[in-house]
Motif scaffolding. Structure first.
Motif, short mmCIF file in Angstrom:
data_model
loop_
_atom_site.label_atom_id
_atom_site.label_comp_id
_atom_site.label_asym_id
_atom_site.label_seq_id
_atom_site.Cartn_x
_atom_site.Cartn_y
_atom_site.Cartn_z
N ARG A 478 23.48 -4.95 10.31
CA ARG A 478 24.05 -3.19 10.25
C ARG A 478 23.63 -2.32 10.49
NH1 ARG A 478 23.19 -6.92 6.27
NH2 ARG A 478 21.25 -5.89 5.98
N PRO A 479 23.86 -1.23 10.49
CA PRO A 479 23.22 0.23 11.16
C PRO A 479 22.05 0.09 10.43
CG PRO A 479 25.74 0.61 10.52
CD PRO A 479 25.57 -0.77 10.23
N GLU A 480 21.42 0.74 10.94
CA GLU A 480 19.78 1.31 9.95
C GLU A 480 19.95 2.53 9.58
OE1 GLU A 480 16.88 -0.24 13.36
OE2 GLU A 480 16.43 1.79 14.57
N ARG A 481 18.88 2.22 8.61
CA ARG A 481 18.98 4.03 7.74
C ARG A 481 17.46 4.60 7.46
NH1 ARG A 481 24.55 4.44 5.17
NH2 ARG A 481 24.13 7.07 5.25
N ARG A 509 15.59 0.90 6.24
CA ARG A 509 15.89 0.21 5.55
C ARG A 509 17.04 -1.14 6.85
NH1 ARG A 509 20.67 1.26 1.78
NH2 ARG A 509 19.86 3.83 2.20
N ASN A 510 16.83 -2.29 6.63
CA ASN A 510 18.00 -2.04 7.80
C ASN A 510 17.45 -2.23 8.90
OD1 ASN A 510 19.19 -3.34 6.16
ND2 ASN A 510 21.20 -1.76 5.62
N LEU A 511 16.30 -2.33 9.22
CA LEU A 511 15.62 -1.82 10.27
C LEU A 511 16.29 -3.10 11.45
CD1 LEU A 511 13.73 0.68 11.34
CD2 LEU A 511 11.63 -0.39 11.29
N ALA A 524 15.45 -6.23 9.34
CA ALA A 524 14.71 -6.35 8.89
C ALA A 524 14.44 -6.26 7.50
CB ALA A 524 12.92 -5.98 9.38
N ASP A 525 12.86 -6.66 7.02
CA ASP A 525 13.03 -5.19 5.61
C ASP A 525 12.66 -4.41 5.41
OD1 ASP A 525 13.28 -8.79 4.38
OD2 ASP A 525 10.94 -8.94 4.77
N ARG A 526 12.24 -3.72 4.13
CA ARG A 526 12.03 -2.31 4.23
C ARG A 526 10.90 -2.27 4.62
NH1 ARG A 526 14.69 0.10 -1.57
NH2 ARG A 526 16.49 -1.07 -1.39
N LEU A 556 4.62 0.35 6.79
CA LEU A 556 4.17 -0.65 6.32
C LEU A 556 5.69 -1.43 5.84
CD1 LEU A 556 1.19 0.27 3.54
CD2 LEU A 556 0.50 -1.29 5.72
N ASP A 557 5.23 -3.02 6.16
CA ASP A 557 6.38 -3.38 6.05
C ASP A 557 7.11 -3.40 4.23
OD1 ASP A 557 4.58 -5.78 5.41
OD2 ASP A 557 5.64 -6.94 7.25
N GLN A 558 7.72 -4.71 3.85
CA GLN A 558 7.54 -4.52 2.23
C GLN A 558 6.92 -5.95 2.03
OE1 GLN A 558 11.79 -6.23 2.01
NE2 GLN A 558 11.52 -6.21 -0.41
N ASN A 559 5.39 -6.51 2.30
CA ASN A 559 4.73 -7.38 2.89
C ASN A 559 3.28 -6.25 2.49
OD1 ASN A 559 6.71 -10.27 2.39
ND2 ASN A 559 6.28 -9.67 4.83
N GLY A 560 3.10 -5.24 3.02
CA GLY A 560 2.47 -4.70 3.07
C GLY A 560 1.65 -4.30 4.53
N ALA A 561 1.74 -4.96 5.20
CA ALA A 561 1.07 -5.56 6.65
C ALA A 561 1.52 -4.37 7.10
CB ALA A 561 2.32 -6.28 7.49
N LEU A 562 1.16 -3.24 8.28
CA LEU A 562 0.81 -1.94 8.87
C LEU A 562 2.19 -2.91 10.56
CD1 LEU A 562 -0.12 0.54 9.30
CD2 LEU A 562 -1.88 0.03 10.90
N LEU A 563 2.82 -1.97 10.72
CA LEU A 563 4.00 -1.90 11.58
C LEU A 563 3.27 -2.49 13.32
CD1 LEU A 563 7.01 0.23 11.31
CD2 LEU A 563 6.53 -2.30 9.86
N HIS A 564 3.78 -2.42 13.75
CA HIS A 564 3.31 -3.56 15.32
C HIS A 564 3.07 -1.54 16.21
CE1 HIS A 564 3.68 -7.49 14.77
NE2 HIS A 564 2.46 -7.37 14.20
N ASN A 565 2.38 -1.46 16.97
CA ASN A 565 1.88 -0.41 17.88
C ASN A 565 2.11 0.26 16.65
OD1 ASN A 565 1.56 1.09 20.33
ND2 ASN A 565 3.76 1.41 20.40
#
Length: 661
Positions: A478-481, A509-511, A524-526, A556-565
């Motif tokens: 789906r399109p990401e927003r 959302r919907n990355l 992916a999650d928010r 941060l992703d939905q689990n609180g982890a820092l995004l890569h790079n």
């Protein structure tokens, strides 16, 4: 009201104290008065004050005062690009707040506001060349390295409007819009020759010619060539550090640009070809054979634009463009049976864009803008094959996109500007999408303004993501927003010192992301991204200039982890100092903090550049630059589980520009 004024005054006093500490040595210099300078010296000087009514176009698609624009816009002029010794668009983007650049030695990628994950391509930034959309119709990406379609010497200015711009531009304006404007006959007129050589065996030359008639008509033609016959291989393994590996690692490009304009009508065309050779290991065993892959990217475009005034209160802007992008990659292989061959991936994209924009001044302080944008994708072809055999996979599509947007601006009580906007986009591959925009601009004084902005954007799955999922019998993502709220304060502390502070909060959302196995694309999650950007700039009448840009961001992703790079801190410092009427020096520092990846963390780094410009005589400039002055070692990882790619070390560059007549 008193309390807010006290807060603003407190912030101003604190920043003024900081600026006085930074400005000390340069401020102590005696500043010559105008009567002591020749006309040529006056023309060479930089403005001691950057006007707040500087015109920008990126935020709303039409020229307006930067102080009144509904979004923040950063501007880097062509003169400043040349004074800093920047070699290509990637170098320019490294200078702009909030952007960071990575490379795998072949392709160059740009991240913004904490989002630039390995395997992400440049499809979340919209890049415009003289108003024409450069993002192609296969990956929805645009080149920013040596494959960029024009030479950096032809650039008049670069604007960057950070944050979602989907309510004005539609698809791809997800994290921001970058707009490049080329020189006209006024800024680059006559016959000019440029040449450059660097210590990493890179050679560059260009010839441009432009004229302007008494009637205001302009026309010009420019050609440039670049080659690097040998390059270091950015992999630390011993096999790739041999002389043979360097000989197989090369790049070259050819670029042609032509234009003409008369009474609001402008025609522009361009051709460019980028060719890249890359070493790779073939076969297995203790002594694998060294081979070479080859990438060829050919791009051609034509655009026709017309701007006119209809009556006392109507403005009309139209644009038509047609582009073709042809890409081919050939990779040698050796099978276990000993059979040799070459595998080819080739793609062909052809697309046309039509844009209409109508602006009406309804009343004093009330302006309405409406626009239509159509993209027709004539060809979207992808073929996989072993040379000499039938194609293994053929993927062909056609499609179209249609966007309608409306923006209403109201000047209220003199000091307040309200902006309401909305855009609807539909395509042959997706349902209709609506994107809103709201902004409030308060001109607190002649030297200060406050902006509160809310905006959104989207990105549809590109053709490559569609194809990968189709081959794996998966649904198209789906399109990401994205939705962003941003608050910005811009003010001048003195006539020559200004600062900017902004904070933003974005929800994504919907990355669209690769799945855990790297085979298909999923939503992916928010993701939540928050940040603060601080800018400070001081100018002196002597022509000296000092600027600072600090970006603090956390994605941060939905689990609180820092995004890569996703670096949490970006710091950029620039200082330019005239040494005499003919000589000036520029110094830059850009720093990127530690970044996490799927395999390990990449260490942060700080790199410096130094550039010396000598105006030998009227019409002749000679420059000497050192990039990565301290030979700082740094690494990028541009695919989730790929190797850490070592970035270029120190290099020396000598260049000249000669206006022949």
């Amino acid at each position: 009201m008193r309390s807010s004024s006290a807060v603003c005054a407190g912030i101003s006093r604190a920043l003024l104290a900081l600026a006085s500490l930074l400005a000390g040595p340069a401020a102590a210099q005696r500043e010559p008065v105008a009567s002591e300078l020749s006309l040529e010296q006056l023309l060479r000087q930089s403005l001691p004050v950057e006007p707040r009514d500087l015109e920008v176009t990126t935020s709303s698609r039409f020229a307006q005062s930067a102080a009144q624009a509904p979004g923040i816009t950063y501007v880097l002029s062509g003169d400043e690009i040349r004074l800093r010794g920047l070699r290509n668009l990637a170098d320019v983007l490294r200078q702009l707040p909030g952007l960071y650049v990575t490379s795998n030695g072949i392709l160059t990628f740009v991240g913004a506001r904490g989002l630039g994950r390995p395997a992400d391509i440049n499809s979340r930034l919209l890049i415009l060349l003289d108003g024409m959309r450069l993002n192609e119709n296969f990956y929805d990406a645009a080149p920013v390295g040596e494959d960029f379609p024009i030479d950096i010497e032809l650039v008049d200015r670069v604007e960057f409007s950070p944050g979602p711009g989907g309510a004005v531009y539609g698809n791809n304006a997800f994290l921001g819009v970058i707009s490049i404007t080329t020189r006209g006959a006024g800024a680059g007129g006559g016959l000019r020759w440029t040449a450059g050589v660097d210590s990493q065996r890179g050679y560059r030359t260009g010839l441009s010619w432009a004229q302007r008639s008494d009637s205001g008509a302009e026309w010009g033609l420019a050609f440039s060539a670049y080659q690097r016959p040998e390059m270091y291989t950015p992999v630390d393994e011993a096999e790739f550090q041999s002389a043979r590996s360097r000989q197989l690692n090369w790049e070259r490009s050819r670029k042609l640009l032509g234009y003409g304009s008369l009474r609001g009508l402008r025609l522009q065309f361009g051709l460019n070809s980028y060719n890249r050779g890359t070493p790779l290991l073939l076969g297995s065993g203790p002594q694998p054979e060294m081979g070479q892959a080859n990438d060829v990217n050919d791009h051609g475009f034509l655009q026709l634009a017309y701007d006119t005034v209809l009556g006392d209160a109507w403005d009309l802007a139209t644009r038509f463009s047609a582009q073709q992008m042809r890409y081919r990659q050939e990779t040698p292989f050796i099978l276990e049976t000993g059979e040799r061959g070459r595998f080819r991936v080739q793609s062909l994209g052809q697309w046309r864009n039509l844009e209409l924009q109508l602006r009406r001044q309804l009343a004093r302080g009330h302006r309405l803008t409406a626009g239509l944008e159509v993209q027709d994708d004539d060809r979207q072809d992808l073929v996989f094959r072993a040379l000499g055999a039938e194609p293994l996979q053929v993927y062909q599509k056609q499609g179209h996109r249609i966007g309608l947007f409306l923006q209403d601006e109201w000047q209220v009580a003199g000091a307040h500007l309200l902006v309401l906007g909305v855009r609807r986009d539909g395509s042959s591959n997706s349902r209709s999408l609506w994107v809103p925009r709201l902004a409030w601009v308060w001109t607190a004084s002649a030297d200060a303004s406050l902006r509160l902005m809310y905006g959104g954007a989207f990105r549809q799955a590109n053709l490559y993501e569609d194809m990968v999922n189709s081959l794996n019998f998966e649904d198209v993502p789906r399109p990401e927003r994205i939705r962003t709220v941003e608050l910005g304060w811009d003010a001048r502390l003195t006539s020559a010192l200004r600062y900017h502070v902004s904070v933003f909060d974005s929800e994504l959302r919907n990355l669209i992301s690769l799945d855990s196995e790297g085979f298909s694309y999923i939503n992916a999650d928010r993701v939540r991204s928050r940040g603060l950007e601080l800018g400070l700039e001081q100018r002196w009448r002597s022509g000296a200039q000092l600027s600072l840009a600090l970006s603090l961001q956390r994605s941060l992703d939905q689990n609180g982890a820092l995004l890569h790079n996703s670096p949490r801190t970006l710091l950029k410092l620039n200082h330019r100092q005239p040494l005499s009427d003919e000589l000036s020096v520029a110094w830059q520092l850009y720093s990127v903090s530690r970044r996490s990846t799927a395999l390990d963390d990449l260490p942060g780094y700080a790199k410096q550049n130094l550039h010396l410009l000598w105006r030998a005589k009227e019409g002749l400039n000679v420059s000497l630059g050192v990039h990565n002055l301290t030979a700082t070692r740094s690494y990028d990882r541009t695919s989730p589980f790929g190797l850490a790619i070592r970035q270029p070390g120190r290099s020396l560059q000598l260049a000249t520009e000669w206006r022949l007549r």
